[in-house]
Motif scaffolding. Sequence first.
Motif, PDB file in Angstrom:
ATOM      1  N   GLY A 108       0.806  -1.211   0.000  1.00  0.00           N
ATOM      2  CA  GLY A 108       0.000   0.000   0.000  1.00  0.00           C
ATOM      3  C   GLY A 108       0.838   1.259   0.000  1.00  0.00           C
ATOM      4  O   GLY A 108       1.837   1.390  -0.714  1.00  0.00           O
ATOM      5  N   ASP A 109       0.477   2.215   0.863  1.00  0.00           N
ATOM      6  CA  ASP A 109       1.156   3.512   0.919  1.00  0.00           C
ATOM      7  C   ASP A 109       2.625   3.384   1.316  1.00  0.00           C
ATOM      8  O   ASP A 109       3.455   4.236   0.964  1.00  0.00           O
ATOM      9  CB  ASP A 109       0.434   4.444   1.909  1.00  0.00           C
ATOM     10  CG  ASP A 109      -0.953   4.845   1.421  1.00  0.00           C
ATOM     11  OD1 ASP A 109      -1.199   4.725   0.206  1.00  0.00           O
ATOM     12  OD2 ASP A 109      -1.778   5.246   2.262  1.00  0.00           O
ATOM     13  N   GLU A 110       2.952   2.320   2.058  1.00  0.00           N
ATOM     14  CA  GLU A 110       4.333   2.148   2.505  1.00  0.00           C
ATOM     15  C   GLU A 110       5.289   1.938   1.337  1.00  0.00           C
ATOM     16  O   GLU A 110       6.500   2.163   1.475  1.00  0.00           O
ATOM     17  CB  GLU A 110       4.429   0.956   3.467  1.00  0.00           C
ATOM     18  CG  GLU A 110       3.702   1.164   4.796  1.00  0.00           C
ATOM     19  CD  GLU A 110       4.419   2.157   5.700  1.00  0.00           C
ATOM     20  OE1 GLU A 110       5.501   2.628   5.327  1.00  0.00           O
ATOM     21  OE2 GLU A 110       3.887   2.457   6.783  1.00  0.00           O
ATOM     22  N   ALA A 111       4.751   1.491   0.185  1.00  0.00           N
ATOM     23  CA  ALA A 111       5.613   1.250  -0.972  1.00  0.00           C
ATOM     24  C   ALA A 111       6.274   2.535  -1.461  1.00  0.00           C
ATOM     25  O   ALA A 111       7.304   2.491  -2.147  1.00  0.00           O
ATOM     26  CB  ALA A 111       4.815   0.609  -2.108  1.00  0.00           C
ATOM     27  N   GLY A 112       5.705   3.678  -1.108  1.00  0.00           N
ATOM     28  CA  GLY A 112       6.266   4.950  -1.547  1.00  0.00           C
ATOM     29  C   GLY A 112       7.105   5.650  -0.499  1.00  0.00           C
ATOM     30  O   GLY A 112       7.563   6.776  -0.720  1.00  0.00           O
ATOM     31  N   GLN A 113       7.321   4.986   0.637  1.00  0.00           N
ATOM     32  CA  GLN A 113       8.059   5.611   1.731  1.00  0.00           C
ATOM     33  C   GLN A 113       9.542   5.205   1.706  1.00  0.00           C
ATOM     34  O   GLN A 113       9.881   4.067   1.387  1.00  0.00           O
ATOM     35  CB  GLN A 113       7.448   5.211   3.073  1.00  0.00           C
ATOM     36  CG  GLN A 113       5.984   5.602   3.221  1.00  0.00           C
ATOM     37  CD  GLN A 113       5.777   7.096   3.072  1.00  0.00           C
ATOM     38  OE1 GLN A 113       6.509   7.891   3.674  1.00  0.00           O
ATOM     39  NE2 GLN A 113       4.796   7.486   2.281  1.00  0.00           N
ATOM     40  N   PRO A 114      10.458   6.128   2.075  1.00  0.00           N
ATOM     41  CA  PRO A 114      11.906   5.846   2.059  1.00  0.00           C
ATOM     42  C   PRO A 114      12.354   5.104   3.317  1.00  0.00           C
ATOM     43  O   PRO A 114      13.229   5.578   4.056  1.00  0.00           O
ATOM     44  CB  PRO A 114      12.514   7.243   1.978  1.00  0.00           C
ATOM     45  CG  PRO A 114      11.542   8.114   2.716  1.00  0.00           C
ATOM     46  CD  PRO A 114      10.178   7.546   2.414  1.00  0.00           C
ATOM     47  N   VAL A 115      11.765   3.933   3.566  1.00  0.00           N
ATOM     48  CA  VAL A 115      12.017   3.212   4.812  1.00  0.00           C
ATOM     49  C   VAL A 115      13.481   2.804   4.939  1.00  0.00           C
ATOM     50  O   VAL A 115      14.105   2.980   5.993  1.00  0.00           O
ATOM     51  CB  VAL A 115      11.112   1.960   4.900  1.00  0.00           C
ATOM     52  CG1 VAL A 115      11.422   1.166   6.165  1.00  0.00           C
ATOM     53  CG2 VAL A 115       9.649   2.376   4.863  1.00  0.00           C
ATOM     54  N   LEU A 116      14.046   2.258   3.873  1.00  0.00           N
ATOM     55  CA  LEU A 116      15.434   1.798   3.946  1.00  0.00           C
ATOM     56  C   LEU A 116      16.399   2.953   4.200  1.00  0.00           C
ATOM     57  O   LEU A 116      17.351   2.828   4.986  1.00  0.00           O
ATOM     58  CB  LEU A 116      15.812   1.072   2.654  1.00  0.00           C
ATOM     59  CG  LEU A 116      15.138  -0.275   2.419  1.00  0.00           C
ATOM     60  CD1 LEU A 116      15.534  -0.834   1.060  1.00  0.00           C
ATOM     61  CD2 LEU A 116      15.503  -1.257   3.520  1.00  0.00           C
ATOM     62  N   SER A 117      16.144   4.062   3.549  1.00  0.00           N
ATOM     63  CA  SER A 117      16.999   5.230   3.754  1.00  0.00           C
ATOM     64  C   SER A 117      16.927   5.717   5.193  1.00  0.00           C
ATOM     65  O   SER A 117      17.950   6.069   5.800  1.00  0.00           O
ATOM     66  CB  SER A 117      16.570   6.348   2.792  1.00  0.00           C
ATOM     67  OG  SER A 117      17.321   7.517   3.011  1.00  0.00           O
ATOM     68  N   GLN A 118      15.725   5.699   5.754  1.00  0.00           N
ATOM     69  CA  GLN A 118      15.544   6.173   7.130  1.00  0.00           C
ATOM     70  C   GLN A 118      16.284   5.301   8.138  1.00  0.00           C
ATOM     71  O   GLN A 118      17.002   5.805   9.016  1.00  0.00           O
ATOM     72  CB  GLN A 118      14.045   6.218   7.459  1.00  0.00           C
ATOM     73  CG  GLN A 118      13.283   7.294   6.696  1.00  0.00           C
ATOM     74  CD  GLN A 118      11.775   7.153   6.831  1.00  0.00           C
ATOM     75  OE1 GLN A 118      11.277   6.201   7.435  1.00  0.00           O
ATOM     76  NE2 GLN A 118      11.044   8.107   6.253  1.00  0.00           N
ATOM     77  N   VAL A 119      16.130   3.963   8.018  1.00  0.00           N
ATOM     78  CA  VAL A 119      16.770   3.085   9.009  1.00  0.00           C
ATOM     79  C   VAL A 119      18.296   3.049   8.817  1.00  0.00           C
ATOM     80  O   VAL A 119      19.041   2.885   9.794  1.00  0.00           O
ATOM     81  CB  VAL A 119      16.201   1.653   8.966  1.00  0.00           C
ATOM     82  CG1 VAL A 119      14.726   1.644   9.323  1.00  0.00           C
ATOM     83  CG2 VAL A 119      16.450   0.973   7.632  1.00  0.00           C
ATOM     84  N   SER A 120      18.749   3.218   7.582  1.00  0.00           N
ATOM     85  CA  SER A 120      20.198   3.200   7.373  1.00  0.00           C
ATOM     86  C   SER A 120      20.854   4.389   8.061  1.00  0.00           C
ATOM     87  O   SER A 120      21.952   4.281   8.621  1.00  0.00           O
ATOM     88  CB  SER A 120      20.528   3.200   5.881  1.00  0.00           C
ATOM     89  OG  SER A 120      20.164   4.435   5.276  1.00  0.00           O
ATOM     90  N   LYS A 121      20.173   5.536   8.049  1.00  0.00           N
ATOM     91  CA  LYS A 121      20.706   6.721   8.720  1.00  0.00           C
ATOM     92  C   LYS A 121      20.608   6.576  10.230  1.00  0.00           C
ATOM     93  O   LYS A 121      21.553   6.906  10.972  1.00  0.00           O
ATOM     94  CB  LYS A 121      19.950   7.964   8.262  1.00  0.00           C
ATOM     95  CG  LYS A 121      20.178   8.328   6.803  1.00  0.00           C
ATOM     96  CD  LYS A 121      19.317   9.509   6.399  1.00  0.00           C
ATOM     97  CE  LYS A 121      19.522   9.851   4.924  1.00  0.00           C
ATOM     98  NZ  LYS A 121      18.625  10.970   4.488  1.00  0.00           N
ATOM     99  N   GLN A 122      19.462   6.067  10.696  1.00  0.00           N
ATOM    100  CA  GLN A 122      19.246   5.978  12.137  1.00  0.00           C
ATOM    101  C   GLN A 122      20.174   4.968  12.805  1.00  0.00           C
ATOM    102  O   GLN A 122      20.644   5.190  13.935  1.00  0.00           O
ATOM    103  CB  GLN A 122      17.786   5.598  12.416  1.00  0.00           C
ATOM    104  CG  GLN A 122      17.449   5.544  13.907  1.00  0.00           C
ATOM    105  CD  GLN A 122      15.960   5.374  14.141  1.00  0.00           C
ATOM    106  OE1 GLN A 122      15.139   5.562  13.242  1.00  0.00           O
ATOM    107  NE2 GLN A 122      15.597   5.023  15.363  1.00  0.00           N
ATOM    108  N   TYR A 123      20.455   3.865  12.093  1.00  0.00           N
ATOM    109  CA  TYR A 123      21.259   2.791  12.710  1.00  0.00           C
ATOM    110  C   TYR A 123      22.659   2.674  12.093  1.00  0.00           C
ATOM    111  O   TYR A 123      23.341   1.681  12.293  1.00  0.00           O
ATOM    112  CB  TYR A 123      20.501   1.463  12.598  1.00  0.00           C
ATOM    113  CG  TYR A 123      19.203   1.485  13.373  1.00  0.00           C
ATOM    114  CD1 TYR A 123      19.184   1.366  14.760  1.00  0.00           C
ATOM    115  CD2 TYR A 123      17.985   1.672  12.708  1.00  0.00           C
ATOM    116  CE1 TYR A 123      17.990   1.409  15.468  1.00  0.00           C
ATOM    117  CE2 TYR A 123      16.785   1.720  13.407  1.00  0.00           C
ATOM    118  CZ  TYR A 123      16.792   1.595  14.782  1.00  0.00           C
ATOM    119  OH  TYR A 123      15.615   1.640  15.486  1.00  0.00           O
TER     120      TYR A 123
END
Length: 343
Positions: A273-288
């Motif tokens: 759904g909507d999550e397919a358009g979110q930069p999830v990988l980019s966010q966690v790579s920066k955070q961790y």
Amino acid sequence: MITFENVSKQFTGSEGTFTAVKDVSFEVQKGDIYGVIGFSGAGKSTLIRTVNLLEEPSSGKVYVNGRDMMTLSADELRKERKKIGMVFQHFNLCESKTVFENVAIPLRLSKTSKKDIQPRVKELLQFVGLGDKSDHYPDQLSGGQKQRVGIARALATSPEILLCDEATSALDPDTTQSILDLLKRVNREFNITILIITHEMQVIRDICDYVTVMENGEMIESGSVFDLFSRPKAKTTRNFVNAVMQDQLPASVINMIHKEGKSNRLYRILFEGDEAGQPVLSQVSKQYHLDFNILHGQITELQDQPFGNLIVEFIGEENNIQQAVEHIGNRLTVSEVNINERD
């Protein structure tokens, strides 16, 4: 709308008794586009023919609109069959009749008056995009046009249910898509329930709401198309999904992973759904404080919503990787990939 209740069908011949369908149960709700998929010999064609009793079950029940089809009188069965249209793999058109005459066949059989046949056939041919082919004969048409005639004919008596028996398997990919688009229009504009059987998972992906997977006459998995694509359980289902999604790592990538010893840091992430358009990988790579490498995947559409399937390698400290995976798991479906376990 349609209920299969422990349906089985046996055929007896010179070599003994053969079970084509074994103890199948599922329900198709009104307005659904429901798919049944399986390889050749899975029993799906036999099953769909029990709906209008072209094949009578050896045991079990088939209900249409709450009526047990096997208890109907001959006259009642004829009336029920008028509510059930059928589209065939090889079109089943009468070669000696024009397009108009082919579409008019069920109307004439139901003793519709001549003055009502003309506008009804004209309306249907316009709907399927063949308004200018009324006087043509089947041998003057392409395969896709022939199937459009078949669909128009199946709609002639205004059925409530449309049975499609491998309706696209004789067509090329582009024509298949145009026929699937037409069937979606039929479902949407006329609110006709469609039960479609196929051996092509792409057909299931592109048109169906729900699906039953059959193998050797038995139902091995059933559910929404979204659930089966995102979480297939049976090996046969996974093989069908893989044929469309191509979600397994290529051999060259596996060899590279083995050489570099990275096989313990691979994860499959499903974006829905909507999550397919979110930069999830980019966010966690920066955070961790991680790097990531997308090794394989794609984004497609299931039931009009995006669906992404990625295989990702995380690079960094082990503890950070585990925290990142847990973080992603709170929003998305994530699982470890073991490349040593191949179907």
